[in-house]
Scaffold this active site. Sequence first.
Site, PDB file in Angstrom:
ATOM      1  N   GLU A 161      12.256  49.720 -31.836  1.00  0.00           N
ATOM      2  CA  GLU A 161      11.788  49.038 -30.626  1.00  0.00           C
ATOM      3  C   GLU A 161      11.351  47.601 -30.833  1.00  0.00           C
ATOM      4  OE1 GLU A 161       8.849  51.368 -28.604  1.00  0.00           O
ATOM      5  OE2 GLU A 161      10.304  52.860 -27.989  1.00  0.00           O
ATOM      6  N   GLU A 173      14.287  58.560 -29.360  1.00  0.00           N
ATOM      7  CA  GLU A 173      12.961  59.062 -28.954  1.00  0.00           C
ATOM      8  C   GLU A 173      13.000  59.474 -27.497  1.00  0.00           C
ATOM      9  OE1 GLU A 173       9.581  56.454 -29.576  1.00  0.00           O
ATOM     10  OE2 GLU A 173      10.246  55.982 -31.612  1.00  0.00           O
TER      11      GLU A 173
HETATM   12  C1  FCB Z   1       7.346  54.419 -28.543  1.00  0.00           C
HETATM   13  C2  FCB Z   1       7.085  54.213 -30.019  1.00  0.00           C
HETATM   14  C3  FCB Z   1       6.508  55.404 -30.713  1.00  0.00           C
HETATM   15  C4  FCB Z   1       5.527  56.151 -29.849  1.00  0.00           C
HETATM   16  C5  FCB Z   1       6.111  56.430 -28.488  1.00  0.00           C
HETATM   17  C6  FCB Z   1       5.211  57.211 -27.580  1.00  0.00           C
HETATM   18  O1  FCB Z   1       7.258  53.201 -27.879  1.00  0.00           O
HETATM   19  O2  FCB Z   1       8.281  53.863 -30.680  1.00  0.00           O
HETATM   20  O3  FCB Z   1       5.955  54.994 -31.933  1.00  0.00           O
HETATM   21  O4  FCB Z   1       4.352  55.462 -29.783  1.00  0.00           O
HETATM   22  O5  FCB Z   1       6.461  55.237 -27.861  1.00  0.00           O
END
Ligand code: FCB
Length: 443
Positions: free
Chosen positions: A163, A346
């Site tokens: 990210e 994610e």
């Molecule tokens: C993302 C991050 C991760 C975690 C999730 C909830 O932005 O990559 O580390 O904090 O959100």
Amino acid sequence: MTFPNEFAWGSATASYQIEGAMTEDGKGLSVWDAFCRKPGNIMNGDTGRYACDHYHRLDEDVGIMAEIGIQAYRFSVSWPRVLPEGVGAVNRKGLAFYDRLIDRLLENGISPWLTIFHWDFPYALYQRGGWLNRDSANWFADYTGVLVNALSDRVTHWIPLNEPQCFVNLGHYEGTHAPGVELDAASLLTVAHHVLLAHGKAVEVIRAKAVASPIIGTANVGVVTLPESNSPEEIAAARAATVSIRKRNCWNNTWFADPMFFGSYPEDGLRLFEAELPDIQDGDMEIIGSPIDFCGLNIYQGDYLSGRMPAGYPLTSMDWNVTPDALYWGPRFMYERYGKPIVITENGMAGNDWVHLDGRVHDPGRIDFMQRYLESLERAVADGVDCRGYFHWSLMDNFEWGFGYNRRFGLVHVDYQTQKRTLKDSAKWYKQWLAQPNPEKTV
Ligand code: FCB
């Protein structure tokens, strides 16, 4: 289940959020260690000093992954654990931790997906200018080289950056994440450019030196605008919004993904940021655009085109909207634009989970969330999007950055007083999901 045969089903974590062992075995400090010390930065004054103590509980934690039945585990390496000063002498003990982790994973049939950088930047390098210093791209390339030399005989899946949108914006513009600075827009874009250059150089190093043939990808924030109906006009408008830059900040897809996949910054961004563009040197864009293999997206939610949500719309404990459609439109729009296989690096939700009187953690909301989001992803697959993996955030409850231990994202509950792990109902649900016969597999 109608996911492809080669689909990687996994879960994800990040070093700073779970490891603890802040100064153990020669680890250097990261900008997060420093940031957490300042009162007011983190809810409740929490820090990652102990976190989930994963550094000492690696065997137990890999055992839990095996028990759930995940086939792939996305984790990150702490840069200052391996290189306490960020460059120079390698901390053998720190590196040995990841060596052991990878061996344990492979012994359990779990494929390691290694994120090189998930925000814990070496404090020593921050003092040398951090990402604002153009040398940061070379520091990152050298660090990548250390990991590739030590681990690429066993690791095949590599993700240079987690990210970039988040740590560039929150860390360097809004100041709410480490290192907690509030730069002007021109410096922000300089940081972003160096971060992109670091990504490209890391890709080059992996390709040049990896022992096992590497598969390299991203874990970008998937910023998704959702159509409100299925009319072609709505869909076209949502697509256009998803792949455009309309605000003068780095919360968008294309300022990062276009350079990574096309080797060029997007035209609309170049126009919008005309007065603040970074120093783009000859050859930079070719390096940044070094070919990669998959488009990894972290997608939690989307925004509807109108920008309005109905009163009482469902929210998670982060106050994030529950929008399962994001796992349909996000992969679809990104696949249409970049033409690379999609991996959901994610996806998940925070809930107010606790151990109930019966000793179990009942989290029906998370089960419903997963089911709805996975159904959307399945629909994307059915409509021709080439999807190759899904990583649930997160394996276990952990240090959620500015929210400290106040937000629980895990499939596994962690009692931070005792470090006891308890599988939530959602972990058991995921286990069943993973054990389902996949119709595709019988073909
Ligand atoms: C993302 C991050 C991760 C975690 C999730 C909830 O932005 O990559 O580390 O904090 O959100």
